[in-house]
Motif scaffolding. Sequence first.
Motif, PDB file in Angstrom:
ATOM      1  N   VAL A  39      65.367   9.266  47.222  1.00 40.09           N
ATOM      2  CA  VAL A  39      64.144   9.616  48.074  1.00 40.09           C
ATOM      3  C   VAL A  39      64.527   9.405  49.755  1.00 40.09           C
ATOM      4  O   VAL A  39      65.053   8.472  50.094  1.00 40.09           O
ATOM      5  CB  VAL A  39      62.951   8.820  47.740  1.00 40.09           C
ATOM      6  CG1 VAL A  39      61.914   9.189  48.562  1.00 40.09           C
ATOM      7  CG2 VAL A  39      62.734   8.998  46.404  1.00 40.09           C
ATOM      8  N   LYS A  40      64.284  10.680  50.251  1.00 40.51           N
ATOM      9  CA  LYS A  40      64.093  10.639  51.753  1.00 40.51           C
ATOM     10  C   LYS A  40      62.776  10.311  52.096  1.00 40.51           C
ATOM     11  O   LYS A  40      62.461   9.432  52.795  1.00 40.51           O
ATOM     12  CB  LYS A  40      64.779  11.854  52.390  1.00 40.51           C
ATOM     13  CG  LYS A  40      64.621  11.780  53.828  1.00 40.51           C
ATOM     14  CD  LYS A  40      65.159  13.176  54.408  1.00 40.51           C
ATOM     15  CE  LYS A  40      65.154  13.246  55.791  1.00 40.51           C
ATOM     16  NZ  LYS A  40      65.550  14.555  56.544  1.00 40.51           N
ATOM     17  N   GLN A  41      61.861  11.076  51.761  1.00 42.23           N
ATOM     18  CA  GLN A  41      60.177  10.814  51.940  1.00 42.23           C
ATOM     19  C   GLN A  41      59.532  11.172  50.672  1.00 42.23           C
ATOM     20  O   GLN A  41      59.788  12.226  49.953  1.00 42.23           O
ATOM     21  CB  GLN A  41      60.352  11.746  53.263  1.00 42.23           C
ATOM     22  CG  GLN A  41      58.661  11.551  53.552  1.00 42.23           C
ATOM     23  CD  GLN A  41      58.342  12.255  55.210  1.00 42.23           C
ATOM     24  OE1 GLN A  41      57.385  11.860  55.691  1.00 42.23           O
ATOM     25  NE2 GLN A  41      59.366  13.040  55.182  1.00 42.23           N
ATOM     26  N   MET A  42      58.546  10.567  50.414  1.00 42.14           N
ATOM     27  CA  MET A  42      57.570  10.758  49.293  1.00 42.14           C
ATOM     28  C   MET A  42      56.032  10.659  49.558  1.00 42.14           C
ATOM     29  O   MET A  42      55.886   9.681  50.268  1.00 42.14           O
ATOM     30  CB  MET A  42      57.950  10.049  48.044  1.00 42.14           C
ATOM     31  CG  MET A  42      57.178  10.061  46.770  1.00 42.14           C
ATOM     32  SD  MET A  42      55.523   9.562  46.738  1.00 42.14           S
ATOM     33  CE  MET A  42      55.776   8.057  46.309  1.00 42.14           C
ATOM     34  N   ALA A  43      55.402  11.508  49.117  1.00 47.62           N
ATOM     35  CA  ALA A  43      53.882  11.328  49.410  1.00 47.62           C
ATOM     36  C   ALA A  43      53.231  11.950  47.956  1.00 47.62           C
ATOM     37  O   ALA A  43      53.406  12.937  47.614  1.00 47.62           O
ATOM     38  CB  ALA A  43      53.291  12.210  50.583  1.00 47.62           C
TER      39      ALA A  43
ATOM     40  N   PHE B 100      58.284  15.410  47.238  1.00 50.11           N
ATOM     41  CA  PHE B 100      59.365  14.790  47.976  1.00 50.11           C
ATOM     42  C   PHE B 100      60.303  15.453  48.871  1.00 50.11           C
ATOM     43  O   PHE B 100      60.431  16.703  48.407  1.00 50.11           O
ATOM     44  CB  PHE B 100      60.389  14.305  46.894  1.00 50.11           C
ATOM     45  CG  PHE B 100      59.835  13.133  45.836  1.00 50.11           C
ATOM     46  CD1 PHE B 100      60.122  12.057  45.878  1.00 50.11           C
ATOM     47  CD2 PHE B 100      58.954  13.716  44.728  1.00 50.11           C
ATOM     48  CE1 PHE B 100      59.374  10.998  44.922  1.00 50.11           C
ATOM     49  CE2 PHE B 100      58.270  12.925  43.694  1.00 50.11           C
ATOM     50  CZ  PHE B 100      58.746  11.441  44.071  1.00 50.11           C
ATOM     51  N   GLU B 101      60.999  15.007  49.751  1.00 52.12           N
ATOM     52  CA  GLU B 101      62.206  15.426  50.304  1.00 52.12           C
ATOM     53  C   GLU B 101      63.223  14.537  49.879  1.00 52.12           C
ATOM     54  O   GLU B 101      63.029  13.273  49.956  1.00 52.12           O
ATOM     55  CB  GLU B 101      62.088  15.550  51.790  1.00 52.12           C
ATOM     56  CG  GLU B 101      61.125  16.606  52.481  1.00 52.12           C
ATOM     57  CD  GLU B 101      61.227  16.415  53.831  1.00 52.12           C
ATOM     58  OE1 GLU B 101      60.831  17.345  54.746  1.00 52.12           O
ATOM     59  OE2 GLU B 101      61.352  15.350  54.436  1.00 52.12           O
ATOM     60  N   LEU B 102      64.259  14.928  49.517  1.00 49.52           N
ATOM     61  CA  LEU B 102      65.554  14.144  48.850  1.00 49.52           C
ATOM     62  C   LEU B 102      66.438  14.087  49.622  1.00 49.52           C
ATOM     63  O   LEU B 102      66.783  15.047  50.551  1.00 49.52           O
ATOM     64  CB  LEU B 102      65.722  14.776  47.486  1.00 49.52           C
ATOM     65  CG  LEU B 102      64.772  14.798  46.296  1.00 49.52           C
ATOM     66  CD1 LEU B 102      65.353  15.225  45.064  1.00 49.52           C
ATOM     67  CD2 LEU B 102      63.907  13.447  46.010  1.00 49.52           C
ATOM     68  N   LEU B 103      67.488  13.093  49.646  1.00 50.82           N
ATOM     69  CA  LEU B 103      68.776  12.970  50.192  1.00 50.82           C
ATOM     70  C   LEU B 103      69.875  13.660  49.605  1.00 50.82           C
ATOM     71  O   LEU B 103      69.692  14.036  48.170  1.00 50.82           O
ATOM     72  CB  LEU B 103      69.042  11.463  50.480  1.00 50.82           C
ATOM     73  CG  LEU B 103      68.029  10.607  51.186  1.00 50.82           C
ATOM     74  CD1 LEU B 103      68.616   9.123  50.779  1.00 50.82           C
ATOM     75  CD2 LEU B 103      68.133  10.973  52.621  1.00 50.82           C
TER      76      LEU B 103
END
Length: 410
Positions: free
Chosen positions: A250-254, A284-287
């Motif tokens: 996960v880079k960013q999750m909401a 999500f944005e993922l790595l």
Amino acid sequence: MYCEFNYLGAGHRHSKSEAIVMQKNHWTLIDKKNGVAIDRLDVSGADINTATAINVEYRRLSGGRQEGLHLLSIDNGSIRVSIIPERGMGIWKAWSDDVELGWQSPIDGPVHPNWVPLHEPSGLGWLDGFDELLVRCGLHSNGAPEHDANGQLVYPLHGKIAQSPAHHLELQIDRENGDIVVRGIVDEKRFLLYHLQLTITLKLQLEKHAISLSDQVTNLGATDCGMQMLYHINFGHPVLNPGAELILPVKQMAPRDLEAARDGSEWSRYDAALAGYQERVHFFELLADAENQTRILLKNSESSRGVSLRYDITQLPYFVQWKHTGSVDDGYVTGLEPATNFPNPRSFEESRDRVVPLGAGQSRQFDLYLEYHPDAESVKLAQQSVEEISEIEKQVIHAQPLADWSFEVS
């Protein structure tokens, strides 16, 4: 080898002796331009002079709401995949030995698109045919239904491509290494508005528990056109069970909405089946690694089985987790959904620059690798790969929905 042909509407059966004169590693099953259609095909390794454990079956289905569909099943010795050409070349089911990779939908499919009221006023008609392992959502739109100021439906749920038939379908088997390659072409178009073409290449490598997909979307129109793509990849028992876990870099999750926010820090885990469960969705944005490849893993509670996805985040920059752990009768399932955007109404996504622009003649490529992990060691190695990517950057977890990501709270 057995083939049953239908040229320009005229049925013709070819015996084994007639069929054997065909080019033995390549078959055209559908070619609308040249009036070619095959209703039945059977191919084994022996038919193409190879000892590999491959098998191909192609059938026309009959009875109930599947009447008129065709089912293409390809088996590389480790995984068997069934494709429905009339449903946007979606993957209906897959099996590894006696393990089904997919889910038990309350919809008794596969369902012919003629029975899917895609444009009914609610915009939810797409659900009448939903039972695939992998269904593409798009191409002009892929998200929630959208209505105009007068309440008229503009974009139905998840778009039209999954209800569109392939007008070209071919099969090729490499006699040297046993690779099975399926190629299909599906159009989505509307007079005066857009003409998008999806070219699908699906590949199975001999005795690998994996499916490779390479899709290309091309704007065949003379003017610019926006497109969206979401891969709705769905799993139930036995990979999904109480305590199953989704491992993501996960880079960013909401959470999508307040209902999903109730998951809190337990968003990655799955509960036991519960009648009346309300779906929960997380964005999500993922790595990714140095080659822009990300990897995700869904594993069961015992870490003894799992499935993973690998893809390029420059092609599919967003990811959606759909959780529906309702009763088994209502569908106990999760969706893993790489996408070009979040599945909000199209106008909302367009206002956030999450619609892919395609100039006249331009194309966009999407590559996806789906792998089944049949044992604890394979699951462990897949999880290590995800965790290596996760170490690149500290993850950001939002407890509440983001207005820029979620139409419902904007």
